[in-house]
Design an enzyme around this catalytic site. Sequence first.
Site, PDB file in Angstrom:
ATOM      1  CE  LYS A   9      -3.700  -0.086   2.630  1.00 56.49           C
ATOM      2  NZ  LYS A   9      -4.665  -0.062   3.897  1.00 56.49           N
ATOM      3  CG  MET A  10       3.101   2.545  -2.957  1.00 54.99           C
ATOM      4  SD  MET A  10       3.544   2.446  -4.576  1.00 54.99           S
ATOM      5  CE  MET A  10       1.990   1.616  -5.289  1.00 54.99           C
ATOM      6  CB  VAL A  22      -0.609  14.920 -18.097  1.00 58.00           C
ATOM      7  CG1 VAL A  22      -2.296  14.920 -18.026  1.00 58.00           C
ATOM      8  CG2 VAL A  22      -0.467  13.441 -17.558  1.00 58.00           C
ATOM      9  CG  ASP A  40      -5.196  17.408 -25.345  1.00 61.00           C
ATOM     10  OD1 ASP A  40      -5.399  16.893 -26.330  1.00 61.00           O
ATOM     11  OD2 ASP A  40      -5.441  16.661 -24.201  1.00 61.00           O
ATOM     12  N   GLY A  98       1.340  16.770 -13.553  1.00 59.50           N
ATOM     13  CA  GLY A  98       0.509  15.881 -14.158  1.00 59.50           C
ATOM     14  C   GLY A  98      -0.932  16.279 -13.961  1.00 59.50           C
TER      15      GLY A  98
END
Length: 310
Positions: free
Chosen positions: A27-28, A251, A255, A290
């Site tokens: 688990k992070m 990301v 666009d 991002g």
Amino acid sequence: MTNIATLTLNPTIDVAYEVDRMFHTRKMRTKSEFYSPGGGGINVARVFVRLGGIARSYYMAGGATGDALDGLLDLHQLVHNRIPIAGHTRVASAVLETKTGKEYRFVPPGPSIRPAEWQACLDELENAHCKFMVLSGSLPPGIPDDFYGRVVALMRRRNIPVILDSSGPGLKGGLEEGGVLLVKPSIGELRQLTGLELITPDEIANAAMGVVHSGQAEHVAVTMGNDGAILANAAGQLFLPAAPIEAKSAVGAGDSFLSAMLFAISIGWDMGEAFRFGIAGGAAAVMSPGHDLARPNDIQRLYQQVSGIS
């Protein structure tokens, strides 16, 4: 100010996290959490409005995640028209590993679209009022390969120029109708479209000119990441290197490039300078983490650098 409309057939809720290190199984705990409305056309509209333009977003959305997307669009103060679907809007994730600077992106295919739903989208676009129509993003499952071509034909009947930015069947189907004002493939998308390796700048430029000479698009802007970009049209070819910046995230770079270039076109700039402004827009997005897109101050600053490159 010229107004545009954007179409996003497969929008997303974009979630961005930061972690120290990525590990399997374990688990992070994340350091941060950001939510943004996403998908090609929506991203284009976000940057276009930041630059001072007017944009209306048309998009297909459904389920509880579709309602959440509506709320995010309201938070970003974007004018939007939702075409309802039965399926749930997808959620895409980007995870930045801060120790290494590596970014991991997880993008689901999206909901399956029924024939009555995509037909309702075409019906909605019959009433779109804009100076430019932007078709941006992938085709979700269930949408016919020639859907963007149908929209191009619809817009031609209404004398509205079309800007196309897609991949695979969406790109091919949109171009096959012909008469697109501007298409913006990445180098990978152009390779897929042509079936060629396209290694050298001359090979890439010749492939782009082939799209122009075929009548499929008047202008072709090929983005190549760190290798810069190529613009091809009847006037010839223009190659520009990438702006010298420190990359933080990929990301929304394409666009942001398209949105900045279109904004410059919409205010009367010639195509070459608009292309330079687009390169600045893409670079400005790469500088951002991002969860964000290009910011106007960064675009303007980088444009001054790009303008000095010949």
